[in-house]
Scaffold this active site. Sequence first.
Site, PDB file in Angstrom:
ATOM      1  N   ASP A  33      -3.179  29.628 -14.842  1.00 17.15           N
ATOM      2  CA  ASP A  33      -4.604  29.976 -14.795  1.00 17.15           C
ATOM      3  C   ASP A  33      -5.085  30.566 -16.123  1.00 17.15           C
ATOM      4  O   ASP A  33      -6.191  30.297 -16.578  1.00 17.15           O
ATOM      5  CB  ASP A  33      -4.876  30.982 -13.668  1.00 17.15           C
ATOM      6  CG  ASP A  33      -4.753  30.323 -12.307  1.00 17.15           C
ATOM      7  OD1 ASP A  33      -4.629  31.043 -11.295  1.00 17.15           O
ATOM      8  OD2 ASP A  33      -4.775  29.071 -12.248  1.00 17.15           O
ATOM      9  N   GLU A 108      10.077  -2.397  -3.482  1.00 14.64           N
ATOM     10  CA  GLU A 108       9.371  -1.114  -3.550  1.00 14.64           C
ATOM     11  C   GLU A 108       8.774  -0.780  -2.194  1.00 14.64           C
ATOM     12  O   GLU A 108       8.566  -1.675  -1.373  1.00 14.64           O
ATOM     13  CB  GLU A 108       8.199  -1.199  -4.549  1.00 14.64           C
ATOM     14  CG  GLU A 108       8.602  -1.495  -5.952  1.00 14.64           C
ATOM     15  CD  GLU A 108       7.396  -1.776  -6.855  1.00 14.64           C
ATOM     16  OE1 GLU A 108       7.609  -1.946  -8.040  1.00 14.64           O
ATOM     17  OE2 GLU A 108       6.253  -1.835  -6.341  1.00 14.64           O
ATOM     18  N   LYS A 110       5.699   0.005   0.194  1.00 12.84           N
ATOM     19  CA  LYS A 110       4.284  -0.343   0.170  1.00 12.84           C
ATOM     20  C   LYS A 110       3.517   0.817   0.783  1.00 12.84           C
ATOM     21  O   LYS A 110       3.498   0.986   1.996  1.00 12.84           O
ATOM     22  CB  LYS A 110       4.052  -1.624   0.972  1.00 12.84           C
ATOM     23  CG  LYS A 110       2.661  -2.164   0.837  1.00 12.84           C
ATOM     24  CD  LYS A 110       2.562  -3.531   1.475  1.00 12.84           C
ATOM     25  CE  LYS A 110       1.179  -4.125   1.260  1.00 12.84           C
ATOM     26  NZ  LYS A 110       0.086  -3.240   1.688  1.00 12.84           N
ATOM     27  N   ARG A 131      -9.780  -1.438  -6.001  1.00  7.44           N
ATOM     28  CA  ARG A 131      -9.413  -2.847  -6.048  1.00  7.44           C
ATOM     29  C   ARG A 131     -10.624  -3.730  -5.761  1.00  7.44           C
ATOM     30  O   ARG A 131     -10.755  -4.814  -6.291  1.00  7.44           O
ATOM     31  CB  ARG A 131      -8.315  -3.155  -5.028  1.00  7.44           C
ATOM     32  CG  ARG A 131      -7.495  -4.385  -5.391  1.00  7.44           C
ATOM     33  CD  ARG A 131      -6.538  -4.752  -4.293  1.00  7.44           C
ATOM     34  NE  ARG A 131      -7.247  -5.375  -3.178  1.00  7.44           N
ATOM     35  CZ  ARG A 131      -7.592  -6.647  -3.148  1.00  7.44           C
ATOM     36  NH1 ARG A 131      -7.307  -7.445  -4.146  1.00  7.44           N
ATOM     37  NH2 ARG A 131      -8.235  -7.141  -2.113  1.00  7.44           N
ATOM     38  N   TYR A 213       2.588   1.464  -9.764  1.00  7.93           N
ATOM     39  CA  TYR A 213       3.550   0.414  -9.435  1.00  7.93           C
ATOM     40  C   TYR A 213       3.422  -0.873 -10.248  1.00  7.93           C
ATOM     41  O   TYR A 213       4.216  -1.795 -10.065  1.00  7.93           O
ATOM     42  CB  TYR A 213       3.551   0.108  -7.942  1.00  7.93           C
ATOM     43  CG  TYR A 213       2.252  -0.365  -7.369  1.00  7.93           C
ATOM     44  CD1 TYR A 213       1.801  -1.661  -7.587  1.00  7.93           C
ATOM     45  CD2 TYR A 213       1.468   0.487  -6.588  1.00  7.93           C
ATOM     46  CE1 TYR A 213       0.614  -2.090  -7.060  1.00  7.93           C
ATOM     47  CE2 TYR A 213       0.264   0.058  -6.056  1.00  7.93           C
ATOM     48  CZ  TYR A 213      -0.155  -1.222  -6.293  1.00  7.93           C
ATOM     49  OH  TYR A 213      -1.335  -1.658  -5.775  1.00  7.93           O
ATOM     50  N   CYS A 410      -3.731 -30.617  38.671  1.00  3.29           N
ATOM     51  CA  CYS A 410      -4.149 -30.980  37.316  1.00  3.29           C
ATOM     52  C   CYS A 410      -5.660 -31.181  37.275  1.00  3.29           C
ATOM     53  O   CYS A 410      -6.190 -31.977  38.048  1.00  3.29           O
ATOM     54  CB  CYS A 410      -3.426 -32.260  36.883  1.00  3.29           C
ATOM     55  SG  CYS A 410      -3.982 -32.866  35.281  1.00  3.29           S
ATOM     56  N   CYS A 431      -1.725 -39.815  33.939  1.00  2.00           N
ATOM     57  CA  CYS A 431      -2.716 -38.749  33.752  1.00  2.00           C
ATOM     58  C   CYS A 431      -3.488 -38.994  32.454  1.00  2.00           C
ATOM     59  O   CYS A 431      -2.893 -39.113  31.382  1.00  2.00           O
ATOM     60  CB  CYS A 431      -2.021 -37.389  33.690  1.00  2.00           C
ATOM     61  SG  CYS A 431      -3.156 -36.037  33.313  1.00  2.00           S
TER      62      CYS A 431
HETATM   63 ZN   LIG Z   1      -2.701 -34.743  35.148  1.00  2.00          ZN
END
Ligand SMILES: [Zn+2]
Length: 674
Positions: A33, A108, A110, A131, A213, A410, A431
């Site tokens: 100080d 490193e 993160k 950034r 970094y 179905c 089908c």
């Molecule tokens: Zn079917």
Amino acid sequence: MRKKVEEVSAKLLKYQYHYYVLADPIVSDNEYDRIFDQLLDLEKKHPELSMKNSPTKRVGSDLNNTFAEMEHSVSVLSLDREYTGEGIAKWVDKISAAGNMKAEYVVEEKLDGASIVLYYKKGILETALTRGDGIRGNVVTENVRTIGQIPLVLPEKIDIAVRGEIFIKKSEFEKFNKKFENKYSNPRNLAAGSLRNLKSSTVADVPLNMFAYEGYYKGGKGHVEILSDLRTFNFPVNKNLGLFSGDQSFLAIIKNKLPGINTGPVDKIFDYIKAQTKKRENLDYEIDGLVIKVNGIDLREDLGETSHHPRWAIAYKFDSPAAETKLEDVVIQIGRNGRVSPVAILSPVQIAGSIVARATLHNQEYIDILELGIGDKVSISKRGDIIPAVEKVIEKDLDNPSIYKIRPDCPFCGTLFVKDGAHHFCRNEECPERIRRAIVFFVAKGQMDIDTLGEKTIEFLLKKGFIKCIPDIYSFDYSKLLGEEGFKEKKIDNIRNSIEESKGNSFATVFTSLGFAGIGKVAVADLIKYGFDSFEKIRETTETGNIEAFSDIPGFGDITARFLIEHFSDKDNLKLIDDLANAGLKVKADKKEGPEIEQIFTGETWVITGSFENFNPRAIAAEEIEKRGGKVTNTITSKTTYLLAGENAGSKLDKAKKLKIKIINEKEFTKMLI
Ligand SMILES: [Zn+2]
């Protein structure tokens, strides 16, 4: 007097460095100080001598800041992410495969804080930018000046840009937050918020720390060398570092420069990642992953970057990103093999930069385990950063707290579903949805690749009854489409041409495009390799009932063998194969599909550039090289064996010339193949 000011400044800078960066004060608080006040006094009396970067300015001013924007002069892209060790291993393999077997890697921590870029001119801090969007950042220089650990003046008069993370220690956050009745949700938000605080003097009160970094300056050779330099420039650098290389003497040199660094051969990266992941909880700061970086700056330049991220670094993230949303509905999808997949329809929500509105629910069991019902509030994650998944129910819909049940029949053909294992199936071979999916799969990219038959066109042809199954693609008279809406002569011609072209596809491609359950690309390649190189041979073997003939193939188990026998005993499938043979598709492997092809390019690394007459697209040339044991990469390095250069070759040609890599033209290449 100037000398006196400089002397006291230097003393105070030294004290601050020991106090803030090394966390090891060399003088008492009182002495600190006293010197601080002494300098302040001198500066008051002689304002002309007060330096812009004086250590007294760390306390910040009460001036309101306006956050101007400024463009970054170094690349500050974000990192590509992986969530598994396997993903990291693949990334390392990719770099090795590009001919960089001797690459060194740095691992490193993160830090989960606020990213900052510091720009120094002649050793003096000029600008600190957030950034931002990677191109432009906010100017937060005044606030950053208050952070004790950040050197305002460097011991060398160099121009340097430094990337780092501003963070708050967990212990200090707790203390600080208590003072404000736990107003702040986490250290990261407080750190990021503080950087954008309008009053620098308030920022000075927040216990902000930094780790540097990345450093960008003339003469930086390798990343660990740069980190070591950053330390000598008085930047705080994280001690928890790993360096992996096959070069023992290099490791020894760096150990000397960066005491405490963990070192080992490249294959120990994964053990290190595992160990660091476990240690995470014991740290006094938050990390959300690890970063794996290529050490060599030259190699980094070779690898380059995409528009989003550098190719020389990757983040290993501990947790997949998640978000909360609402389950709006569940729809039933039927696969080409009849398998039922319930799909969650979600209120669109953003995760890791993309909007998610659908997620697979796999089967009824998965839904039952989650106790998931329509209207519930759910947590969504992106596993491996790609596939969205419903992780759990956060809150049931209290008005209707049910669990979703897959309907019994179905929705496309009305056939009752059959349960087999964990899944439901539509067993109706007729089908319409199964047929549609089978055709879409057959013509898809990577299969027969008939790109003029898009999903909409296929749906139209089915709806009109023009086609009913895969062979119809080859027998339909497309001139009938003239006059239909959206079908002009040119378009019809294009369809015809691409269908005709598809007849040139290999037997292996035809086989896998049929999408037989359990028989994918690898199984087909193995069948051909072990002599089952035509539909006829497989059919004959199936008729003998000799399951071992198939299950003896390396990589084949009983299950694959049984699948094969099932498919080749099915009358509909046999008719399908006959029809395709009649249409002129390859039902037998060409000679060169077999293993007898001479491996003349073994051990060689090729790069392809420019355009070619006979190898269009270039992937065809790549295929020829790979079939002969060679490797094809995108980047010219000193390890490249040949550059295959066609017309209008660009920068790769220049680079190859510079590195004295042998350049091969199309004519020479064609000769090599014969
Ligand atoms: Zn079917």
